[in-house]
Each structure stands twice: as C-alpha cells, then as structure tokens.
Design a protein around this motif. Sequence first.
Motif, PDB file in Angstrom:
ATOM      1  N   TYR A   3      -0.740  26.770 -16.554  1.00 34.16           N
ATOM      2  CA  TYR A   3      -1.402  25.533 -16.301  1.00 34.16           C
ATOM      3  C   TYR A   3      -0.733  25.424 -14.862  1.00 34.16           C
ATOM      4  N   ASP A  40     -12.179  40.534 -20.374  1.00 33.94           N
ATOM      5  CA  ASP A  40     -11.996  39.146 -20.365  1.00 33.94           C
ATOM      6  C   ASP A  40     -12.397  38.264 -19.000  1.00 33.94           C
ATOM      7  N   LEU A  85     -15.354  35.384 -18.329  1.00 30.47           N
ATOM      8  CA  LEU A  85     -15.009  34.268 -17.744  1.00 30.47           C
ATOM      9  C   LEU A  85     -15.424  33.746 -16.673  1.00 30.47           C
ATOM     10  N   PRO A 102      -9.659  24.582 -16.385  1.00 26.79           N
ATOM     11  CA  PRO A 102      -9.376  25.460 -17.448  1.00 26.79           C
ATOM     12  C   PRO A 102      -9.536  26.825 -17.386  1.00 26.79           C
ATOM     13  N   ASP A 146      -7.760  28.437 -14.447  1.00 28.96           N
ATOM     14  CA  ASP A 146      -6.290  28.727 -14.748  1.00 28.96           C
ATOM     15  C   ASP A 146      -6.224  30.015 -15.559  1.00 28.96           C
ATOM     16  N   ARG A 147      -7.134  30.182 -16.806  1.00 31.34           N
ATOM     17  CA  ARG A 147      -6.889  31.412 -17.628  1.00 31.34           C
ATOM     18  C   ARG A 147      -7.374  32.530 -16.659  1.00 31.34           C
ATOM     19  N   ARG A 148      -8.148  32.660 -15.832  1.00 31.28           N
ATOM     20  CA  ARG A 148      -8.502  33.558 -14.887  1.00 31.28           C
ATOM     21  C   ARG A 148      -7.126  34.093 -14.143  1.00 31.28           C
ATOM     22  N   LEU A 190      -4.710  35.889 -16.086  1.00 31.81           N
ATOM     23  CA  LEU A 190      -5.154  37.056 -16.405  1.00 31.81           C
ATOM     24  C   LEU A 190      -4.841  38.080 -15.217  1.00 31.81           C
TER      25      LEU A 190
END
Length: 539
Positions: A34, A175, A179, A194, A197-199, A202
Amino acid sequence: MSNILDIGASGLLATRAALEVTGDNIANADTEGYHRRVTVTGEMMGAQSSPFHRGQDTSGVRVTDIRRAFDGLVAARMRDATAGAQAAQPYLEAAEQRLMPEGGGIGPALSGFFEAFSTVGVAPDDAGLRSVVLEAGRGLAAGVRDLALALDELAGGARNEVDLQVTRANDILSDLSRLQEDLLRGVAAGSPNPILDRRDALLEELSGIVAVHVIPSDDGSVEVSLGRLPGGPLLLRGTEAAELSMPQPDRISVTPFEPGLAVQTRRSESGALDGLSQAIGALGALRSSVDGWAQRLSSEINSLHEAGARPDGTPGEALFVARGWQADPAAANGGRIGAEVEITDAALMPAGPLSLVRDATANLWRLYEGAAEIGNGAEEITVPGLSLRPGGDAQDGDRLMLTLRQGNAADLSFMPAEVGELALAQMPAAPGSPPSGDGRIAERLADLAAPVDDNGQGGYSAQYAGILAGVGATVAAGRDRIASSEALLNSVQLAEARISGVNLDQEASNLMRHQQAYQANAQVISVAREIFDTLLRAI
C-alpha cells in the motif's frame, strides 16, 4: 449570500474527502504494497464580473486528485536491490553440512578404511582383521554413494525450484497484463490507485525472481523487459505478456507475444533464478569434484591391490568399481517414469544401450537391446547380470533409455565378498609360489591416507578436506553477498517507507487537522444561514 454557502459547502466536501483518505491510510497502515494517499486540492474559479455583480477571485475549494505517494526512482532501486544469493544459500549450506562428519560425511569412514588396512598389515592372516577391512570398504563405498546421491538430490531440488519460480514469473506476467487491461479500459476510472499498488507489488515480486527493467508509458501502463538495462527482450507491453522458460541453468528464454518472432535467450543477472542457477552450477562442480576424488581413490587403491597376492597365491582384483546404469526418460513420454537398476553380475550383463518400454495393453514392461526384446515383466525384469524395477505413472509407449556409465561416485561398490579375496601380501617373484605372508600391500594401502612421497599418490583425507574447505569458502562468500545486499535493500526500504509508508502519528495529526477544518467549514455555513435568516426577518 449563496456564494458563502457554496464556499462553505465546497470546504465541507474537500475536508470530508481528506478525512476519508486519512482514514484509508490509517486502515491500510499494515497492508503490504500500500502506498500512502495524499489529497490534492485546488481553488475553484470565481464568478465573472458583470454590470450587476462584482467578480470574485475564488468560489471555494475542490479536490483535484487523490495521489499515491510514489517515487519511480526509489521503486527502480528497490527492484535492482534484489539479489540471488538468498536463493542459492540454502542449497550450498546443505551441501556443506552433508560433507561434514556430523552431517554424514565420509571423513570418518575414510579414516576407518585406511586404519583397517594399517591394523591388518601387522597380522595379514588374521581373518577377523580381514573382516574389518571388508566392512570398512563396504562402509566407505556406501558413504560415497550416499554423498553423491545427496548432492544429486540437492541439485534436483534446485532445478525443481527453478521450475516453480519460472511458473510464478509467468503467472505474474499474466496478472500484470490483466491489471493493465483494467487500467487502460478505465475499469478503475477515478480511482486507479489500488490497481497501481497491486501492479507495483507484482513488479517488485517479479524482480525478486528475475532482473527486469520497467519503463512507464504516457497512458499509465508500464513496459517491462528482461534485464536491468533497457533493450532486453520484452516481457510486457500493454495487455500482452511474453512467456519465460529456463532450458539451461544459467539461460532464460523469452517466447515473444508477437507472433512469428524468434525465442530470445539471455543470461540470468539477478533474482532467484540467477541464485538457483549459481547453486546448480556450484553443486555440479562439487559433484564433479567428488566423482574425480572417488575415481582417483579407486584407481590407485585398485592398482596397488592388483599387484598383491591373495592367500592362495593368485593376484588381487579391483577393490572398488564405479559402474552403473543411467535411466533417461524420452522427451515424448506422457507420464513420469523411472527405474531402479541393480547390477547382479557385471560379467554377464548386456553392454547396452537398452530401452525399457511400457506396454499398457499387456500390462508389461519390455526391455530391448537394439531391436531385440531381451526381457519383460509387470513389476520387475530380470536378465543375466541385471535386475530392473520400473516405477511411475507410465502411459502406453513411454520409454526409458538405459546407458552404462563409468566413474560415477553414486555407483561406487566394494567388490570383495570373502576375506580370502583380499590380496595383502607382496606377489612372490616366482610365478606359482605361495605368498610370503607379509602385509606389505596392506601397509602401502594404509599409507595412501597421507600423501605418498615423490609420486603424488595418496593424501585422500587431505583431498576430501580440501573439497570441504572449497564448499565452505563458497558458503562464506554467499553470506557476505547476502549481508551486502540486505544492507542495500534495507536502505532502499527506508527511503521507500519515508515516501510511501504510512506514519500513524502523522496521520493522527492530519485527522485532527482535517476534523477542525471540517468543523470550521460547517461554522461558515452556519454563519451564512444566520445572516440569511436575519436578512429575511428584516424584509
């Protein structure tokens, strides 16, 4: 009057948004990946002047963006700070431990073997002492076999982990492509944070597996290529992802997403795949050292023993033989198969190569030498000199290729079965004469524990200690690299935490500040209402 109300209302909306962002930061303080959110506000344009109305400079405030606290340079440094030594170290430390005496190393068995010859040299006709030599020889051969197989298992474990890491890297690329599709299609329009952040999480995980170079694009997506420097094979562009494979321990192949382009191969640079390739290489070199050590040991001991005489006057034969069968599954097999091959009589076994084929219709395994079938069986096949026990989940037509190998430490065997087969005496000068009954050959064999003067023979205990010392030096160097990379990673993590991390004390202060601002804006609306009510009553 309405302008005052509008200003107060805009302030309420802006401070409410700031309170929501602050609450989101506090709630996600421990969420991995985050990035702290920051509310960006701007002045609202005022009304233009007219003959009936004086223009206003501003008409309140509005939220222009909710921005992630993110630094691309720090993120790139974080990706580059990952090293591969951590992935290699467990395998190297396990190999070092296996070579140690307390880990089952062959040092004690080697010392016991030479001590047995030293003892029997004093009384070469003592059957009990000869039995000790037989047991010591069998124990040494078994120890060398176990050591070689343990190193093979470690290398196999590293190769299996390579497969798992490659699979995970391909999953990450898939993934990332999904994204970026969501990002480019505007699925998260107005709130892409969000997804970003996820990218980034990863991408950081991917860089821990393999070295990557990331270039941000104008549309918000990223372009990812293999290697730390730009210009490597593309792994990700927009919604398209390539596929990784590792056909060789130190080579990474990229199957491009563009149809018709050739597969590109590069050396591994960093990350878990590079560390594992280093571990596989180091274990392979160690295995070769053990093989070479066992071959020299067998050759010199056999040469001396063959020059000696048995109690019946016949010359001695080889004490150690390293001979076995290598089983390799065919590439087109539909299942996973293997086989245990036991040599029952080396003089009678076929020369090979052999092929073991599954006949599912007859529920049999068929053994061929060339085109000729030489044996078959459901669970075990016995032919002159060999016993084979296939296993696995073979499908019809699956095949194992069996080839005879020489000099592999994993095949080392101690050959004498009876005390009378030990040739410990000097061969008599006259052919056919009985041996003198001395133990000079046993003494010369015992002397091989230390280096033999002038001829470079012997010294096997020291040679084994040298192999162990080499592994220890590699392990120590790996620990140094890990310490250095961890220090670099810690410094980068601190820099990232200062920029992107959530400071609960600071967020608590922001919460109070935004709350006071919210109350003040509410007071502005309350005052405007009172003024408006006063004007109405005055009319």
